[in-house]
Design an enzyme around this catalytic site. Structure first.
Site: not given
Ligand code: NAP
Length: 493
Positions: A263-264, A297, A241-242, A395, A185
């Site tokens: 992977e944040l 990121c 994402g976050s 961030e 997605k």
């Protein structure tokens, strides 16, 4: 949509539909949602607004396709991945246009993203044949012990909007190389590039069901993905994402104990010591901070400059930043495009206003650029930033450089590590002992030393602390898509 297709050399590259079991199809409900051009706010396409039933159909297809795909020889899977790579490169200009159109980054950066994303496909095509196990030295007579790496199974890949091609390519390529099948997605803001990428995978000969993609609006993302979280056939989630959403996915999928890669978010420090080459440090900061308008990121979020060189560094930097050209991607000279949406702009405004209210000084920028378009923010340098400001903790994800002052190496390290995040960290110094010390003591998954451009398909990309776990790229990247099986064969004496 017709306008969009006619802007491509190959209009057929874009099917605004879900791709499930080798077929392009609408959501079962027939509902769609609009994709916007962030430079203008205009609607550029409508794509399926998928529901759990569509996500379930994708899992059905991926799970049916898994036995056949895992049984292919690694070199057969590699050959298909290689064809996919060739197709991505051959259609690079169209893909770059799509990226820039739906995501807003300057065209030159769109082209860069195509090359970057494609490099992961080429890399994992090669790695497919190198998934070695071990023969364990014999411990008892008559027994042979082996450790085999097997594909984990159906992988759910959920990706953000900031790299619409690279983030999904760097999940699907290792998954396919390892023998996994995929349900994916993309982000609500940027589904079109992912759909084009899947079209090319289909043309490259990826068998039906091996990769499936469903698009969903922000409102329907949680229920659609929720179906994968609860489905025991989905054995792994690979998420970029976050941190907040990563924690939610980890929590909600706990019932089926899936393998997870997270992977944040980051909050990267960038430290400039007084023994640094200032010109090189400014160049490195410009390259890493302003890529994608500050929306990556690994963008430096907090810049620490040692007191003795603070004013000089601030001067050189603000002159460079003030010269950046802010314009839509259609302008070939653009260096900073629009932010992705109104929410992103609101966050940047909140951070800058908070900093100014608490005593920061804008050396350049500091405001929205509404005359350029709805989602633009001026490249900004803020002096006298402090740890009380929002931009220290969160961030900012925009073109804003806050400059913090420090006195000693110990102070810089303490401040740099004073965050729950640990993705990238950078520092500039010419002292070899300091380089060794600071590299070891920074709490980050990736450290750039006298270098602002750190990403490579050959290197392990990922974080520590609340920036997540798992690695993408490199030979380590395949481990996230395999499980170890120990086989003990007796009766051999
Ligand atoms: P996000 O809001 O976490 O969204 C990422 C993906 O998750 C999108 O596809 C999103 O769909 C989906 N999603 C959101 N809420 C969900 C839910 N409740 N259930 C299931 N799926 C859900 O992140 P973003 O704003 O797109 O991306 C920016 C963040 O990504 C930043 O924090 C950045 O640092 C991080 N990032 C990390 C890396 C890395 O390698 N560590 C790389 C790039 C970006 P919708 O789009 O529909 O909301």
């Amino acid at each position: 949509m017709k306008d969009l297709q006619s802007s491509l050399d190959r209009p057929a590259l874009l099917s605004p539909l879900n791709f499930i079991d080798g077929e392009w199809q609408s959501a079962l409900s027939g509902e769609t949602f609009a994709v916007h051009n962030p430079a203008t706010g205009e609607v550029i396409a409508n794509v399926p607004d998928s529901q759990p039933v569509d996500a379930r159909a994708a899992t059905d297809a991926a799970s049916r396709a898994f036995p056949g795909w895992r049984e292919k020889l690694p070199k057969e899977r590699a050959a298909i991945l290689r064809k996919w790579y060739d197709a991505i490169v051959a259609n690079g200009e169209d893909l770059a246009r799509l990226i820039s159109l739906e995501q807003g980054k300057p065209l030159a950066e769109g082209r860069g993203e195509v090359a970057y994303g494609a490099s992961y496909v080429a890399w994992f095509a090669e790695e497919a044949s190198r998934i070695y196990g071990d023969i364990i030295p014999q411990q008892q007579r008559g027994k042979r012990m082996t450790a085999l790496k097997e594909p984990v199974g159906v992988v759910a890949a959920i990706t953000p909007w900031n790299f619409p091609l690279a983030m999904i390519a760097r999940k699907i390529a290792p998954a396919l190389a390892a023998g996994c099948t995929v349900v994916a997605k993309p982000a609500e803001d940027t589904p079109l590039t992912a759909l084009a990428l899947l079209k090319l995978a289909q043309e490259a000969g990826v068998p039906a069901g091996v990769i499936n993609i469903v698009t969903a609006s922000r409102e329907h993302a949680a229920p659609a993905v929720g179906d994968w979280l609860a489905d025991e056939r989905v054995r792994k989630i690979s998420f970029t994402g976050s941190t907040a959403v990563g924690k939610y996915l980890a929590r909600e999928s706990a019932g089926t104990l899936k393998k997870l890669s997270m992977e944040l978010g980051g909050n990267a420090p960038f430290i400039v010591f007084d023994d640094a080459d200032i010109e090189a440090a400014v160049a490195g900061l410009m390259a890493s901070k302003f890529r994608n308008g500050g929306q990556t990121c690994v963008c430096p979020n907090r810049v620490y400059v040692q007191s003795a060189i603070y004013d000089r560094f601030a001067d050189v930097l603000s002159t460079r930043v003030a010269a950046l050209k802010v314009a839509p991607a259609t302008d070939e000279a653009a260096q900073i495009g629009p932010m992705i949406n109104a929410r992103a702009i609101d966050k940047i405004v909140r951070h800058v206003e908070d900093a100014l209210a608490q005593g920061a000084r804008a050396l350049t920028g500091g405001k929205r650029l509404t005359d350029v378009g709805p989602n633009y923010f001026a490249p900004t340098v803020l002096a006298d930033a402090t740890a009380d400001m929002l931009l220290f903790r969160e961030e900012t994800f925009g073109p804003v450089v806050p400059l913090f002052r420090f006195d000693t190496e110990a102070d810089a390290l303490k401040a740099a590590n004073e965050t729950p995040f640990g993705l990238a960290a950078y520092f500039y110094s010419q002292d070899v002992r300091r380089i060794d010390r600071v590299s070891r003591l920074l709490e980050a998954g990736i450290v750039g030393v006298n270098e602002g451009a750190i990403s490579s398909e050959a290197a392990p990309f990922g974080g520590v602390k609340e920036s997540g776990y798992g690695r993408e790229g490199s030979r380590y990247g395949l481990d996230d898509y395999t499980t170890l099986k120990y086989v003990c064969q007796g009766g051999l004496a």
